[in-house]
Design a protein around this motif. Structure first.
Motif, PDB file in Angstrom:
ATOM      1  N   VAL A   6       0.866  -1.173   0.000  1.00 14.27           N
ATOM      2  CA  VAL A   6       0.000   0.000   0.000  1.00 14.27           C
ATOM      3  C   VAL A   6       0.906   1.227   0.000  1.00 14.27           C
ATOM      4  O   VAL A   6       1.805   1.340   0.827  1.00 14.27           O
ATOM      5  N   VAL A   7       0.689   2.128  -0.960  1.00 17.42           N
ATOM      6  CA  VAL A   7       1.421   3.392  -1.002  1.00 17.42           C
ATOM      7  C   VAL A   7       0.410   4.514  -0.793  1.00 17.42           C
ATOM      8  O   VAL A   7      -0.770   4.356  -1.081  1.00 17.42           O
ATOM      9  N   ARG A   8       0.890   5.654  -0.296  1.00 17.52           N
ATOM     10  CA  ARG A   8      -0.013   6.760   0.043  1.00 17.52           C
ATOM     11  C   ARG A   8       0.516   8.090  -0.470  1.00 17.52           C
ATOM     12  O   ARG A   8       1.710   8.277  -0.599  1.00 17.52           O
ATOM     13  N   THR A  16      -3.158   0.306  -3.541  1.00 14.91           N
ATOM     14  CA  THR A  16      -2.520  -0.993  -3.382  1.00 14.91           C
ATOM     15  C   THR A  16      -2.015  -1.423  -4.752  1.00 14.91           C
ATOM     16  O   THR A  16      -2.772  -1.431  -5.723  1.00 14.91           O
ATOM     17  N   THR A  17      -0.726  -1.752  -4.833  1.00 11.86           N
ATOM     18  CA  THR A  17      -0.142  -2.103  -6.121  1.00 11.86           C
ATOM     19  C   THR A  17       1.028  -3.063  -5.934  1.00 11.86           C
ATOM     20  O   THR A  17       1.640  -3.104  -4.869  1.00 11.86           O
ATOM     21  N   ASP A  18       1.302  -3.790  -6.993  1.00 12.74           N
ATOM     22  CA  ASP A  18       2.504  -4.636  -6.990  1.00 12.74           C
ATOM     23  C   ASP A  18       3.476  -4.182  -8.080  1.00 12.74           C
ATOM     24  O   ASP A  18       4.535  -4.759  -8.247  1.00 12.74           O
ATOM     25  N   ARG A  19       3.109  -3.129  -8.818  1.00 12.08           N
ATOM     26  CA  ARG A  19       3.964  -2.613  -9.894  1.00 12.08           C
ATOM     27  C   ARG A  19       4.998  -1.638  -9.325  1.00 12.08           C
ATOM     28  O   ARG A  19       4.658  -0.696  -8.617  1.00 12.08           O
ATOM     29  N   TYR A  20       6.230  -1.853  -9.674  1.00 10.35           N
ATOM     30  CA  TYR A  20       7.344  -1.054  -9.155  1.00 10.35           C
ATOM     31  C   TYR A  20       7.175   0.433  -9.473  1.00 10.35           C
ATOM     32  O   TYR A  20       7.355   1.294  -8.607  1.00 10.35           O
ATOM     33  N   THR A  21       6.820   0.761 -10.722  1.00 11.63           N
ATOM     34  CA  THR A  21       6.697   2.177 -11.107  1.00 11.63           C
ATOM     35  C   THR A  21       5.571   2.862 -10.336  1.00 11.63           C
ATOM     36  O   THR A  21       5.702   4.028  -9.969  1.00 11.63           O
ATOM     37  N   THR A  26       3.211   6.918  -7.321  1.00 14.16           N
ATOM     38  CA  THR A  26       1.972   7.280  -6.637  1.00 14.16           C
ATOM     39  C   THR A  26       2.157   8.355  -5.573  1.00 14.16           C
ATOM     40  O   THR A  26       1.382   9.312  -5.539  1.00 14.16           O
ATOM     41  N   PRO A  27       3.146   8.258  -4.696  1.00 15.62           N
ATOM     42  CA  PRO A  27       3.278   9.320  -3.686  1.00 15.62           C
ATOM     43  C   PRO A  27       3.502  10.705  -4.300  1.00 15.62           C
ATOM     44  O   PRO A  27       2.964  11.700  -3.805  1.00 15.62           O
TER      45      PRO A  27
END
Length: 115
Positions: A6-8, A16-21, A26-27
């Motif tokens: 999870v990134v914010r 919620t992602t599993d992709r590196y980019t 996202t932040p």
């Protein structure tokens, strides 16, 4: 890290992602979107300052207003101040915010010149 995380954004919107980019972007890009949304909210709250002008487009980090030629400079100053304030609220004063704007006869191709 590998796998799903999870990134914010700075305002706490989650993805919620599993992709590196996406984990990296996202932040930053999401926080930029938060700033634009805040600027649009401020634009609505202060619509009385932009009497006669109305937004026609908002994308990424840009807002396009259509407005009468009379007062175009004042509209530009008001819009850029609201955009700066919106992003400053998101960033909490952590970094300086710069906003560029221009006045055009159309949607950004033909520069406006005072008669």
């Amino acid at each position: 890290p590998e796998g799903e995380v999870v990134v914010r954004t700075l305002l706490g919107r989650r993805r919620t992602t599993d992709r590196y980019t996406e984990k990296l972007n996202t932040p930053v890009q999401g926080t930029g979107a938060d700033g634009l949304k805040m600027a649009l909210a401020l634009l609505w709250e202060n619509r009385g300052l932009l009497w006669g002008a109305f937004p026609v487009l908002a994308v990424h980090d840009e807002v396009v207003l259509e407005a009468p030629e009379e007062g175009a400079k004042e509209y530009l100053e008001t819009l850029t101040a609201l955009m700066r304030r919106g992003m400053e609220e998101v960033l909490g004063g952590a970094v300086p915010v710069e906003v560029e704007g221009g006045i055009y006869r159309d949607w950004g191709a033909t520069p406006w010149e005072e008669a």
